[in-house]
Scaffold this motif. Sequence first.
Motif, mmCIF file in Angstrom:
data_model
loop_
_atom_site.group_PDB
_atom_site.id
_atom_site.type_symbol
_atom_site.label_atom_id
_atom_site.label_comp_id
_atom_site.label_asym_id
_atom_site.label_seq_id
_atom_site.Cartn_x
_atom_site.Cartn_y
_atom_site.Cartn_z
ATOM 1 N N LEU A 97 0.825 -1.210 0.000
ATOM 2 C CA LEU A 97 0.000 0.000 0.000
ATOM 3 C C LEU A 97 0.860 1.260 0.000
ATOM 4 N N PHE A 98 1.980 1.212 0.687
ATOM 5 C CA PHE A 98 2.832 2.387 0.806
ATOM 6 C C PHE A 98 3.916 2.468 -0.269
ATOM 7 N N ASN A 99 4.242 1.348 -0.899
ATOM 8 C CA ASN A 99 5.402 1.323 -1.786
ATOM 9 C C ASN A 99 5.146 0.864 -3.214
ATOM 10 N N ALA A 100 4.141 0.091 -3.466
ATOM 11 C CA ALA A 100 3.872 -0.425 -4.816
ATOM 12 C C ALA A 100 3.022 0.591 -5.572
ATOM 13 N N VAL A 101 3.664 1.662 -6.019
ATOM 14 C CA VAL A 101 2.931 2.772 -6.624
ATOM 15 C C VAL A 101 2.309 2.407 -7.971
ATOM 16 N N ASP A 102 2.715 1.283 -8.551
ATOM 17 C CA ASP A 102 2.140 0.846 -9.812
ATOM 18 C C ASP A 102 0.855 0.040 -9.631
ATOM 19 N N ALA A 139 -2.496 5.508 2.383
ATOM 20 C CA ALA A 139 -1.609 5.227 1.256
ATOM 21 C C ALA A 139 -1.331 6.438 0.373
ATOM 22 N N PRO A 140 -2.337 7.211 -0.040
ATOM 23 C CA PRO A 140 -2.026 8.345 -0.919
ATOM 24 C C PRO A 140 -1.038 9.341 -0.288
ATOM 25 N N GLN A 141 -1.205 9.633 0.997
ATOM 26 C CA GLN A 141 -0.303 10.573 1.661
ATOM 27 C C GLN A 141 1.101 9.998 1.777
ATOM 28 N N VAL A 142 1.213 8.709 2.133
ATOM 29 C CA VAL A 142 2.527 8.086 2.287
ATOM 30 C C VAL A 142 3.226 8.018 0.934
ATOM 31 N N ARG A 143 2.491 7.632 -0.098
ATOM 32 C CA ARG A 143 3.078 7.557 -1.438
ATOM 33 C C ARG A 143 3.539 8.939 -1.906
ATOM 34 N N ALA A 144 2.732 9.966 -1.653
ATOM 35 C CA ALA A 144 3.094 11.330 -2.059
ATOM 36 C C ALA A 144 4.329 11.809 -1.304
ATOM 37 N N ALA A 145 4.398 11.526 -0.018
ATOM 38 C CA ALA A 145 5.559 11.927 0.781
ATOM 39 C C ALA A 145 6.820 11.222 0.288
ATOM 40 N N ALA A 146 6.696 9.950 -0.038
ATOM 41 C CA ALA A 146 7.850 9.197 -0.526
ATOM 42 C C ALA A 146 8.310 9.745 -1.876
ATOM 43 N N ALA A 147 7.368 10.119 -2.728
ATOM 44 C CA ALA A 147 7.716 10.661 -4.039
ATOM 45 C C ALA A 147 8.402 12.019 -3.916
ATOM 46 N N ALA A 148 8.042 12.781 -2.891
ATOM 47 C CA ALA A 148 8.617 14.116 -2.695
ATOM 48 C C ALA A 148 9.955 14.083 -1.962
#
Length: 163
Positions: A97-102, A139-148
């Motif tokens: 949920l936090f890492n598999a952005v695909d 998940a959306p917030q964690v994914r966005a933070a990781a991308a930034a």
Amino acid sequence: MKHSGTRHKARNRAVDLLFEAEAKGVSPMDLIAERRKIFVLDDSVGSIHDYTAVAVAGVAGDQAQVDAVIASHLDKWQLDRLPAVDRAILRLATWELFNAVDVDPVVIVDEAVQLAKELSTDNSPAFVNGVLAKIAELAPQVRAAAAAAPPPDSGDRAPGGHE
């Protein structure tokens, strides 16, 4: 719904390896290395799909954080009191949920519920779905933070990025 795709099989194998590693008290990465060595001589053990290795490495590398997230979303349960297979499913899905952005979070939750149906108790699918539905909201917030965040090799360290 029948799940027979490559990614589903890779997730199933990842859950198996996470479960086995916990039961044996060994590193899941050591199990993967062992299986890959054996596969060269005996292909009956099956190869380790790349996604299986990536997911298991991700869970193993982030296990303290993954476990903390799961534990904070358990209602009247303790992580160490859950069936071991449910822990493995929850760990894999939380990491995804936090890492598999695909992969869409809805698909990750659906896959985890399917694995619970295949591998665990009659009550596990609903339980896994309930816990992961709450975690999926993050998940959306964690994914966005990781991308930034700056890349790990840039020398910058994200707050809380140490163990």
